[in-house]
Design a protein around this motif. Structure first.
Motif, PDB file in Angstrom:
ATOM      1  N   ALA A 189       8.709 -26.909  58.628  1.00  9.64           N
ATOM      2  CA  ALA A 189       9.465 -25.669  58.475  1.00  9.64           C
ATOM      3  C   ALA A 189       9.045 -24.963  57.190  1.00  9.64           C
ATOM      4  CB  ALA A 189      10.967 -25.968  58.462  1.00  9.64           C
ATOM      5  N   ASP A 190       9.385 -23.682  57.099  1.00 11.98           N
ATOM      6  CA  ASP A 190       8.980 -22.877  55.950  1.00 11.98           C
ATOM      7  C   ASP A 190       9.456 -23.483  54.638  1.00 11.98           C
ATOM      8  OD1 ASP A 190       7.644 -21.025  57.477  1.00 11.98           O
ATOM      9  OD2 ASP A 190       9.356 -19.659  57.653  1.00 11.98           O
ATOM     10  N   GLU A 191      10.701 -24.017  54.613  1.00  9.19           N
ATOM     11  CA  GLU A 191      11.226 -24.540  53.352  1.00  9.19           C
ATOM     12  C   GLU A 191      10.481 -25.793  52.882  1.00  9.19           C
ATOM     13  OE1 GLU A 191      14.236 -25.907  56.588  1.00  9.19           O
ATOM     14  OE2 GLU A 191      12.954 -24.173  56.173  1.00  9.19           O
ATOM     15  N   ASP A 192       9.820 -26.507  53.785  1.00 10.37           N
ATOM     16  CA  ASP A 192       9.036 -27.672  53.396  1.00 10.37           C
ATOM     17  C   ASP A 192       7.580 -27.317  53.108  1.00 10.37           C
ATOM     18  OD1 ASP A 192      11.069 -29.666  53.554  1.00 10.37           O
ATOM     19  OD2 ASP A 192      10.986 -29.530  55.728  1.00 10.37           O
ATOM     20  N   LEU A 193       7.079 -26.231  53.691  1.00  8.61           N
ATOM     21  CA  LEU A 193       5.705 -25.804  53.425  1.00  8.61           C
ATOM     22  C   LEU A 193       5.589 -24.987  52.143  1.00  8.61           C
ATOM     23  CD1 LEU A 193       4.506 -24.804  57.010  1.00  8.61           C
ATOM     24  CD2 LEU A 193       3.788 -26.786  55.667  1.00  8.61           C
ATOM     25  N   ASP A 194       6.684 -24.361  51.717  1.00 15.18           N
ATOM     26  CA  ASP A 194       6.624 -23.511  50.529  1.00 15.18           C
ATOM     27  C   ASP A 194       6.225 -24.297  49.273  1.00 15.18           C
ATOM     28  OD1 ASP A 194       7.082 -20.656  49.824  1.00 15.18           O
ATOM     29  OD2 ASP A 194       8.457 -21.538  48.372  1.00 15.18           O
ATOM     30  N   PRO A 195       6.771 -25.503  49.011  1.00 18.08           N
ATOM     31  CA  PRO A 195       6.300 -26.261  47.842  1.00 18.08           C
ATOM     32  C   PRO A 195       4.821 -26.647  47.932  1.00 18.08           C
ATOM     33  CG  PRO A 195       8.430 -27.098  48.593  1.00 18.08           C
ATOM     34  CD  PRO A 195       7.945 -26.155  49.642  1.00 18.08           C
ATOM     35  N   VAL A 196       4.314 -26.841  49.170  1.00 21.51           N
ATOM     36  CA  VAL A 196       2.890 -27.139  49.337  1.00 21.51           C
ATOM     37  C   VAL A 196       2.059 -25.938  48.893  1.00 21.51           C
ATOM     38  CG1 VAL A 196       1.072 -27.766  50.976  1.00 21.51           C
ATOM     39  CG2 VAL A 196       3.376 -28.710  51.235  1.00 21.51           C
ATOM     40  N   ALA A 197       2.480 -24.755  49.299  1.00 19.08           N
ATOM     41  CA  ALA A 197       1.774 -23.537  48.903  1.00 19.08           C
ATOM     42  C   ALA A 197       1.760 -23.389  47.384  1.00 19.08           C
ATOM     43  CB  ALA A 197       2.428 -22.320  49.552  1.00 19.08           C
ATOM     44  N   LEU A 198       2.864 -23.720  46.728  1.00 20.99           N
ATOM     45  CA  LEU A 198       2.929 -23.620  45.270  1.00 20.99           C
ATOM     46  C   LEU A 198       1.916 -24.567  44.616  1.00 20.99           C
ATOM     47  CD1 LEU A 198       4.285 -22.541  42.721  1.00 20.99           C
ATOM     48  CD2 LEU A 198       6.007 -24.337  42.961  1.00 20.99           C
ATOM     49  N   CYS A 199       1.806 -25.796  45.142  1.00 22.99           N
ATOM     50  CA  CYS A 199       0.819 -26.746  44.604  1.00 22.99           C
ATOM     51  C   CYS A 199      -0.601 -26.226  44.792  1.00 22.99           C
ATOM     52  CB  CYS A 199       0.971 -28.096  45.296  1.00 22.99           C
ATOM     53  SG  CYS A 199       2.485 -28.987  44.883  1.00 22.99           S
ATOM     54  N   LEU A 200      -0.888 -25.662  45.955  1.00 25.11           N
ATOM     55  CA  LEU A 200      -2.231 -25.165  46.232  1.00 25.11           C
ATOM     56  C   LEU A 200      -2.593 -23.999  45.315  1.00 25.11           C
ATOM     57  CD1 LEU A 200      -2.182 -25.290  50.146  1.00 25.11           C
ATOM     58  CD2 LEU A 200      -3.400 -26.848  48.604  1.00 25.11           C
ATOM     59  N   VAL A 201      -1.638 -23.104  45.080  1.00 24.77           N
ATOM     60  CA  VAL A 201      -1.904 -21.955  44.203  1.00 24.77           C
ATOM     61  C   VAL A 201      -2.109 -22.414  42.760  1.00 24.77           C
ATOM     62  CG1 VAL A 201      -0.926 -19.823  43.274  1.00 24.77           C
ATOM     63  CG2 VAL A 201      -0.730 -20.323  45.721  1.00 24.77           C
ATOM     64  N   ASP A 202      -1.323 -23.390  42.313  1.00 25.36           N
ATOM     65  CA  ASP A 202      -1.522 -23.924  40.963  1.00 25.36           C
ATOM     66  C   ASP A 202      -2.910 -24.539  40.818  1.00 25.36           C
ATOM     67  OD1 ASP A 202       0.876 -23.148  39.895  1.00 25.36           O
ATOM     68  OD2 ASP A 202       1.896 -25.054  40.233  1.00 25.36           O
ATOM     69  N   ARG A 203      -3.351 -25.241  41.855  1.00 22.80           N
ATOM     70  CA  ARG A 203      -4.694 -25.835  41.787  1.00 22.80           C
ATOM     71  C   ARG A 203      -5.783 -24.766  41.784  1.00 22.80           C
ATOM     72  NH1 ARG A 203      -5.016 -31.529  45.094  1.00 22.80           N
ATOM     73  NH2 ARG A 203      -3.026 -32.406  44.405  1.00 22.80           N
ATOM     74  N   LEU A 204      -5.556 -23.681  42.521  1.00 19.49           N
ATOM     75  CA  LEU A 204      -6.499 -22.562  42.504  1.00 19.49           C
ATOM     76  C   LEU A 204      -6.636 -22.000  41.090  1.00 19.49           C
ATOM     77  CD1 LEU A 204      -8.102 -20.109  43.754  1.00 19.49           C
ATOM     78  CD2 LEU A 204      -5.852 -19.028  44.078  1.00 19.49           C
ATOM     79  N   ARG A 205      -5.515 -21.773  40.435  1.00 23.14           N
ATOM     80  CA  ARG A 205      -5.539 -21.110  39.134  1.00 23.14           C
ATOM     81  C   ARG A 205      -6.000 -22.037  38.016  1.00 23.14           C
ATOM     82  NH1 ARG A 205       0.031 -17.830  40.528  1.00 23.14           N
ATOM     83  NH2 ARG A 205      -1.004 -16.084  41.579  1.00 23.14           N
ATOM     84  N   SER A 206      -6.030 -23.340  38.261  1.00 23.15           N
ATOM     85  CA  SER A 206      -6.495 -24.273  37.226  1.00 23.15           C
ATOM     86  C   SER A 206      -7.879 -24.833  37.536  1.00 23.15           C
ATOM     87  CB  SER A 206      -5.501 -25.429  37.096  1.00 23.15           C
ATOM     88  OG  SER A 206      -5.445 -26.180  38.298  1.00 23.15           O
ATOM     89  N   ARG A 207      -8.509 -24.344  38.614  1.00 21.34           N
ATOM     90  CA  ARG A 207      -9.802 -24.902  39.019  1.00 21.34           C
ATOM     91  C   ARG A 207     -10.830 -24.720  37.900  1.00 21.34           C
ATOM     92  NH1 ARG A 207      -9.384 -19.844  40.769  1.00 21.34           N
ATOM     93  NH2 ARG A 207     -11.237 -18.519  41.013  1.00 21.34           N
ATOM     94  N   GLY A 208     -11.631 -25.752  37.696  1.00 24.99           N
ATOM     95  CA  GLY A 208     -12.695 -25.675  36.711  1.00 24.99           C
ATOM     96  C   GLY A 208     -12.269 -25.922  35.285  1.00 24.99           C
TER      97      GLY A 208
END
Length: 446
Positions: A189-208
């Motif tokens: 459900a959306d409420e369980d996928l939203d924290p996953v999206a937050l982790c992915l975006v944090d990893r994007l912004r910290s890449r490298g």
């Protein structure tokens, strides 16, 4: 959308009368010190590979049984990869060490049909996660593998049979150009996928970014990171078999491991809806077990074998990775009781420190109590909360020092998966409900 698991209730694993195998087990005991149990399980994993992959849908189904003899705290196990009367009788003969141990006619054992194969939730996972990422005004290529896991269990110990248990949960593996994220979810459900999206975006912004090497004075752990810490340094440390490696397990009761902010409970009845348990994998009723009460050890995790060796221990925390392995004391659903501090105040007193939203790796050495926790990224805490991103962070410390460093617990808990427990090479899901916590005085590894 919410998961439909357990909504109508699955058919029982065994449709025949459980009294017949229970009666057969009662005839095995040669004296009162022997106990026999039968463990029946059904496993199903439905996997949907990323778009463009050949044969995207993969389904794995298996079922079988195991018969165990417990005598003087030791166990003997025989297992089969089918559920039938003859397979049950053959396993009884192997653990009893004699032919026709339950008589000439094996009991009649029949199984129900497999639960219906549902694909809609898996098929929508990719688009739902992409939308959750896009709501944060970013986008990037993702290859998503979604899995639904189902498990049915029936335990019979003469002369009683525990209620049948059913679990359903999901796991995701998300591959991006800069790494792979993986985790457990109670639903898609959306409420369980939203924290996953937050982790992915944090990893994007910290890449490298390089490994963060500066030792902060304060670290704030988000709910997911706090759950992993509790799993490693509380649950694993207080499992009876871990304690038994270095001493007498029940001697730890009353030991002070942390401050009065730490109230930690293991309660399988409070797991996510589709994963709740009323009995463990030995058929023993589960309890709400205080692992830590105001920072002191109250009740280690124990199964029947350890409870027999240490009479002060209470069984009910046994879990098995499969019918081919003996059960052992494990956590199912960890809960850190919330404190009274609003999360904004937790950050206000941590300016200049680090915020860690997730750990992707954790390990506890059971002999010396040293723990290693690795975060793929972090954020510096500014006056308004988490701001600039950092590279990977590694925390190395003793378990008691980690718990002693907890100085504050926020007032808003978050439910979710603490991850796969891989102790002894056996993967089992662990759930948690935790608020954010603040730690002071820890060193970040060089």
């Amino acid at each position: 959308m919410r998961s439909t698991a357990n909504r109508a209730g699955p058919r029982p694993l065994l449709t025949s009368d459980v009294a017949a195998p229970a009666d057969a087990l009662s005839r095995l005991a040669a004296h009162g010190d022997q106990q026999f149990e039968a463990f029946f399980e059904r496993l199903e994993t439905v996997e949907l590979l990323p778009q463009g992959a050949p044969n995207r849908l993969r389904v794995r189904k298996e079922q079988g049984l195991g018969v165990r003899k417990i005598e003087n705290g030791r166990s003997r196990l025989a297992a089969a990869d089918t559920i039938s009367g003859p397979a049950f009788a053959a396993c009884c003969d192997r653990v009893a060490g004699t032919a026709r141990s339950i008589g000439t006619a094996p009991p009649r054992i029949r199984t129900g049909s497999w639960p219906a194969l549902r694909l809609a939730e898996l098929q929508r996972a990719e688009s739902r996660l992409a939308r959750a990422v896009n709501r944060r005004r970013v986008g990037f290529p993702m290859e998503i593998t979604a899995r639904r896991h189902r498990r049915q269990v029936q335990v019979i110990r003469s002369p009683i049979a525990a209620p049948p248990q059913f679990e359903e949960y999901f796991s995701l593996q998300v591959t991006t150009p800069w790494g792979v994220w993986g985790g457990l979810l109670p639903s898609l459900a959306d409420e369980d996928l939203d924290p996953v999206a937050l982790c992915l975006v944090d990893r994007l912004r910290s890449r490298g970014l390089p490994l963060h090497r500066r030792a902060p004075g304060v670290i704030v752990l988000g709910p997911n990171a706090a759950a992993v810490l509790l799993h490693e340094v509380v649950a694993h440390a207080l499992e009876a078999d871990t304690l038994g490696l270095s001493g007498v397990p029940d001697h730890v009761v009353g030991l002070k491991l942390g401050g009065p902010e730490l109230d930690v409970v293991d309660d399988p009845r409070s797991a996510p809806l589709a994963c709740k348990r009323s009995s463990d994998d030995e058929g023993t009723a589960v309890i709400s077990r205080w692992l830590l009460r105001r920072g002191r050890v109250r009740q280690p995790l124990a199964d029947l074998a350890w409870a027999e060796r240490c009479p002060s221990m209470i069984p009910g925390a046994a879990r098995r990775a499969s019918r081919h392995r003996l059960p052992g004391p494990r956590t199912t659903h960890l809960e850190l009781l919330p404190g009274t501090i609003p999360e904004r105040d937790l950050f206000a007193e941590a300016v200049g420190g680090l915020y860690i939203g997730e750990f992707d790796r954790g390990n506890l050495d059971p002999l010396d109590g040293r723990c290693v926790l690795r975060a793929p990224c972090g954020r510096r805490i500014g006056a308004s909360g988490p701001v600039d991103h950092t590279g990977p962070i590694e925390i190395r410390s003793r378990a008691v020092d980690l718990l002693a460093a907890v100085t504050a617990v926020a007032d808003r808990p978050l439910a979710g998966g603490a991850g796969w427990c891989a102790k002894d090479g056996a993967l089992m899901p662990v759930w948690a409900r935790c608020p954010s916590i603040r730690l002071e005085g820890l060193q970040v590894a060089d």
